[in-house]
Write a protein that holds these residues in place. Structure first.
Motif, PDB file in Angstrom:
ATOM      1  N   LYS A  29       0.864  -1.175   0.000  1.00  0.00           N
ATOM      2  CA  LYS A  29       0.000   0.000   0.000  1.00  0.00           C
ATOM      3  C   LYS A  29       0.902   1.227   0.000  1.00  0.00           C
ATOM      4  O   LYS A  29       1.958   1.248   0.633  1.00  0.00           O
ATOM      5  CB  LYS A  29      -0.877  -0.021   1.245  1.00  0.00           C
ATOM      6  N   TYR A  37       3.229  -0.117  12.938  1.00  0.00           N
ATOM      7  CA  TYR A  37       2.547  -1.166  13.695  1.00  0.00           C
ATOM      8  C   TYR A  37       3.360  -1.556  14.920  1.00  0.00           C
ATOM      9  O   TYR A  37       4.588  -1.534  14.905  1.00  0.00           O
ATOM     10  CB  TYR A  37       2.302  -2.374  12.792  1.00  0.00           C
ATOM     11  N   ASP A  84      -2.147  -5.344  15.749  1.00  0.00           N
ATOM     12  CA  ASP A  84      -2.335  -4.267  14.776  1.00  0.00           C
ATOM     13  C   ASP A  84      -2.234  -4.822  13.353  1.00  0.00           C
ATOM     14  O   ASP A  84      -2.897  -4.358  12.442  1.00  0.00           O
ATOM     15  CB  ASP A  84      -1.255  -3.185  14.935  1.00  0.00           C
ATOM     16  N   ASN A 140      -3.695  -5.009   7.619  1.00  0.00           N
ATOM     17  CA  ASN A 140      -4.061  -4.075   8.678  1.00  0.00           C
ATOM     18  C   ASN A 140      -5.366  -4.593   9.286  1.00  0.00           C
ATOM     19  O   ASN A 140      -6.400  -4.628   8.622  1.00  0.00           O
ATOM     20  CB  ASN A 140      -4.251  -2.671   8.102  1.00  0.00           C
ATOM     21  N   ARG A 141      -5.317  -5.032  10.557  1.00  0.00           N
ATOM     22  CA  ARG A 141      -6.488  -5.658  11.189  1.00  0.00           C
ATOM     23  C   ARG A 141      -7.648  -4.692  11.340  1.00  0.00           C
ATOM     24  O   ARG A 141      -8.790  -5.029  11.081  1.00  0.00           O
ATOM     25  CB  ARG A 141      -6.123  -6.228  12.560  1.00  0.00           C
ATOM     26  N   GLU A 142      -7.347  -3.461  11.709  1.00  0.00           N
ATOM     27  CA  GLU A 142      -8.402  -2.480  11.963  1.00  0.00           C
ATOM     28  C   GLU A 142      -9.214  -2.177  10.707  1.00  0.00           C
ATOM     29  O   GLU A 142     -10.430  -2.081  10.737  1.00  0.00           O
ATOM     30  CB  GLU A 142      -7.777  -1.193  12.510  1.00  0.00           C
ATOM     31  N   GLN A 143      -8.543  -2.022   9.582  1.00  0.00           N
ATOM     32  CA  GLN A 143      -9.213  -1.694   8.326  1.00  0.00           C
ATOM     33  C   GLN A 143      -9.476  -2.929   7.454  1.00  0.00           C
ATOM     34  O   GLN A 143     -10.097  -2.814   6.401  1.00  0.00           O
ATOM     35  CB  GLN A 143      -8.374  -0.687   7.545  1.00  0.00           C
ATOM     36  N   ASN A 144      -8.967  -4.085   7.883  1.00  0.00           N
ATOM     37  CA  ASN A 144      -9.070  -5.325   7.121  1.00  0.00           C
ATOM     38  C   ASN A 144      -8.589  -5.105   5.678  1.00  0.00           C
ATOM     39  O   ASN A 144      -9.285  -5.421   4.712  1.00  0.00           O
ATOM     40  CB  ASN A 144     -10.498  -5.872   7.144  1.00  0.00           C
ATOM     41  N   GLU A 145      -7.377  -4.549   5.569  1.00  0.00           N
ATOM     42  CA  GLU A 145      -6.834  -4.150   4.272  1.00  0.00           C
ATOM     43  C   GLU A 145      -5.420  -4.707   4.102  1.00  0.00           C
ATOM     44  O   GLU A 145      -4.596  -4.619   5.022  1.00  0.00           O
ATOM     45  CB  GLU A 145      -6.807  -2.617   4.205  1.00  0.00           C
TER      46      GLU A 145
END
Length: 179
Positions: A29, A37, A84, A140-145
């Motif tokens: 990205k 992180y 994270d 990225n766990r928070e955004q699932n990206e």
């Protein structure tokens, strides 16, 4: 002295180019760095296919240990409850056949007197070998990206100790590509 140093550098580059491990950074990205992180964990295993023979299932745990070692060396803590960054691993072991090709030459022999004889170009199997491929996705766990992905591949040695050495070399090379 400069000439000697030049040959040492060229020799080291040549040796590095002959490595049995191929590393392919797939992409990341825009603006991704690992320093963003603080913690990581592995995503749950999902073995829907038979892409890993039973003989190599123990190597997946070793692969995880090597990934954990590389991430911890970069300052991330292992936290399976609230990470994270999530690490997704895809592993495949594929059996390949090495071949050689018979080919026509300008000086190929000519035969007379035998009507059905012909000279043919064909692939001759020489040996079989196993190729291991591991794909690593950092999510990225928070955004699932998906934030980074890379792949390593290599011919697998026959002994288990050699396989573990190859895995360690491959993961180290792969994580040198992570920003």
């Amino acid at each position: 002295m400069k000439e000697k140093l030049k040959w040492i550098v060229v020799s080291m580059l040549f040796i590095a180019a002959c490595s049995p491990v191929r590393v392919t950074p797939i992409g990341s990205k825009s603006g991704f760095t690992l320093q963003e992180y603080k913690s990581f964990a592995f995503l749950e295993e999902n073995t829907l296919s038979d892409s890993i023979p039973a003989a190599y299932s123990g190597q997946v745990d070793f692969l995880k240990r090597e990934i954990r070692k590389q991430l911890q060396a970069r300052g991330l803590a292992y936290n399976p409850s609230q990470p994270d960054l999530q690490v997704n691993i895809g592993v495949m072991v594929d059996e390949k056949v090495q071949t050689r090709e018979t080919s026509f030459r300008q000086d190929a022999p000519y035969y007379t007197g035998q009507r059905r004889y012909h000279w043919e170009s064909e692939e001759i199997p020489v040996r079989t070998y196993k190729q291991g491929i591991a794909t690593i996705h950092l999510v990225n766990r928070e955004q699932n990206e998906l934030v980074w992905a890379g792949e390593v591949s290599s011919v697998l040695p026959r002994s288990e100790e050699s396989i573990e050495e190859r895995i360690a070399e491959a993961i180290e090379k792969l994580f040198k590509q992570v920003p």
